[in-house]
Write an enzyme that holds these catalytic residues in place. Structure first.
Site, mmCIF file in Angstrom:
data_model
loop_
_atom_site.group_PDB
_atom_site.id
_atom_site.type_symbol
_atom_site.label_atom_id
_atom_site.label_comp_id
_atom_site.label_asym_id
_atom_site.label_seq_id
_atom_site.Cartn_x
_atom_site.Cartn_y
_atom_site.Cartn_z
ATOM 1 N N GLY A 153 22.691 35.297 70.621
ATOM 2 C CA GLY A 153 21.800 35.474 69.487
ATOM 3 C C GLY A 153 20.559 34.617 69.559
ATOM 4 O O GLY A 153 20.461 33.678 70.348
ATOM 5 N N HIS A 154 19.610 34.951 68.684
ATOM 6 C CA HIS A 154 18.340 34.239 68.598
ATOM 7 C C HIS A 154 18.452 33.141 67.540
ATOM 8 O O HIS A 154 19.183 33.289 66.554
ATOM 9 C CB HIS A 154 17.232 35.234 68.218
ATOM 10 C CG HIS A 154 15.853 34.717 68.432
ATOM 11 N ND1 HIS A 154 15.246 33.808 67.603
ATOM 12 C CD2 HIS A 154 14.948 35.014 69.402
ATOM 13 C CE1 HIS A 154 14.021 33.559 68.036
ATOM 14 N NE2 HIS A 154 13.814 34.269 69.128
ATOM 15 N N ARG A 155 17.730 32.068 67.758
ATOM 16 C CA ARG A 155 17.817 30.962 66.819
ATOM 17 C C ARG A 155 17.139 31.277 65.483
ATOM 18 O O ARG A 155 17.506 30.719 64.446
ATOM 19 C CB ARG A 155 17.164 29.722 67.444
ATOM 20 C CG ARG A 155 17.462 28.424 66.708
ATOM 21 C CD ARG A 155 17.173 27.232 67.559
ATOM 22 N NE ARG A 155 17.874 27.274 68.821
ATOM 23 C CZ ARG A 155 19.181 27.038 68.971
ATOM 24 N NH1 ARG A 155 19.919 26.765 67.917
ATOM 25 N NH2 ARG A 155 19.737 27.098 70.154
#
Length: 419
Positions: A245-247
């Site tokens: 996932g993306h931060r």
């Protein structure tokens, strides 16, 4: 119209070994520089003998040493240092990745080389780097000793990933520490060295003087913490692993399908609504957990579960086709082999072939950009150790008698082809 390779005429003496330095000089060689790899007697670059392969057929060595010429010089001797110093006068750049103190002992440190030719650009790659002054925010002997202590440590990608925090944000939440799947600090420190070197060459055109460019695996690891450092300074909270996932965005990750995974990048509200329409999940649009990007980030696990409940009803290929047709960024999680064999990869000339004297036909990665200037890629395979000693010494102004004396004294070696 194609112009000559941009670094044609730039001569580089490459004293580096293993990964970061050789990767940097391979990039420069691909761009036309004459890279002369200076190797020690007894087998040359240690990467030739690492990872369980023979000296002549080592994928680890071949991967980062194409388009170079190899010369063997014993820099532990005064005569060997004299040879290197004479060669340096015909060079533009010297690059080394010795531990602090070793370059001075071998007579290839920046101060010694600049005394010979102040126009030289000297590049030093190390594990932790050194500075000209006290670390910012710290004063006195203690700060200097702390920097010196780190500077003396050997440089390994794993160590740099651990000490810079990269491993703390890689992997899945609550899981074991995980390093990046590629030697990321080796590769990026090599690229930063190239950037610094090219800047120094440009500055030399203006000032007439060379420079001492320094970078390290540690600095490279820190430089990659772009979003993580910003998040930490803004919130005071330690960033944690997010898996695929993306931060800062959701959904922007790999999600399970019936047969594998699909990567979905619905990284704004418009794409989020399109995703729900394609997946036929209108009820999620009004779910208070998922209304805004901030909501979706706060409920990342529940979001993934809700989307996967739909995605597991069909295979990855189906979803990639359907989502892409709707204009949504989506992709399968491919293997390295699949990526290298993709027709688009080949169309971009990211895979080429060279002939190696031991390994035969060898596939090599391409130059990851294009311009009107030519490059030497794919060019020649990584050289056999010392196979260019005679020709390089001749290029550097040594006559036949001098070369024979150096060979007979063991100061230099001219290895048999195929070693």
């Amino acid at each position: 119209m194609t112009h000559p390779a941009p670094l044609t005429g730039v001569r580089i003496l490459d004293l580096s070994q293993v990964m970061a330095g050789p990767w940097a000089t391979q990039l420069l060689a691909d761009l036309g520089a004459d890279v002369i790899k200076i190797e020690p007697p007894g087998g040359g670059d240690q990467a030739r003998r690492s990872f369980g392969a023979g000296a002549g057929d080592n994928p680890a060595f071949r991967a980062v040493n194409r388009n170079k010429r190899s010369v063997v010089i014993d820099l532990r001797t005064a005569d060997g240092q004299a040879v290197l110093h004479r060669m340096a006068r015909t060079a533009d750049v010297v690059i080394e990745n010795f531990r602090p103190g070793v370059a001075e002992r071998l007579g290839v440190d920046a101060a010694t080389l600049h005394a010979l030719d102040p126009r030289l650009v000297v590049v030093s790659l190390s594990g932790f780097g050194t500075s000209d002054s006290e670390p910012p925010g710290a004063t006195g002997t203690a700060a200097r000793e702390q920097e010196s202590s780190l500077a003396r440590r050997p440089g390994f990608d794993l160590i740099a990933q651990a000490m810079t925090g990269l491993m703390s944000v890689t992997g899945t939440a609550g899981g074991e520490p995980v390093k990046a799947g590629v030697p990321i600090t080796d590769l990026t420190s090599g690229m930063f060295a190239v950037i610094g070197l090219l800047a120094a060459l440009r500055n030399r055109e203006v000032t007439g003087r060379g420079d001492h460019v320094r970078t390290s695996l540690y600095q490279a690891g820190l430089a990659l913490l772009v979003w993580e450092s910003a998040t930490y300074w803004a919130t005071g909270e330690e960033p944690s692993p997010t898996g695929s996932g993306h931060r800062l965005l959701a959904p922007y990750e790999a999600l399970r399908t019936r047969d594998s995974h699909v990567v979905v990048a619905a990284n704004n509200d418009k794409l989020w609504k399109q995703l729900l329409a394609v997946l036929e999940l209108p009820e999620l649009a009004s779910d208070p957990r998922f209304v805004t990007n901030a909501d979706r980030l706060a409920h990342r696990a529940e979001l993934a579960h809700a989307l996967e409940a739909r995605l597991i009803t069909a295979d990855t290929d189906h979803w990639v086709t359907v989502l892409s047709a709707a204009g949504l960024p989506a992709a399968p999680v491919r293997t390295v082999g699949a990526a290298l064999a993709d027709p688009h990869t080949l169309a971009l000339q990211m895979v080429g072939q060279v002939e190696h004297p031991v390994a035969g036909t060898q596939q090599v990665l391409g130059v990851p950009f294009r311009s009107s200037a030519a490059s030497r890629w794919p060019g020649t395979a990584a050289p056999a150790v010392g196979c260019n000693t005679r020709e390089v010494l001749q290029d550097s102004g040594f006559d036949a008698a001098e070369i024979e004396r150096l060979l007979s004294d063991g100061v230099v070696e001219d290895a048999a082809p195929g070693r």
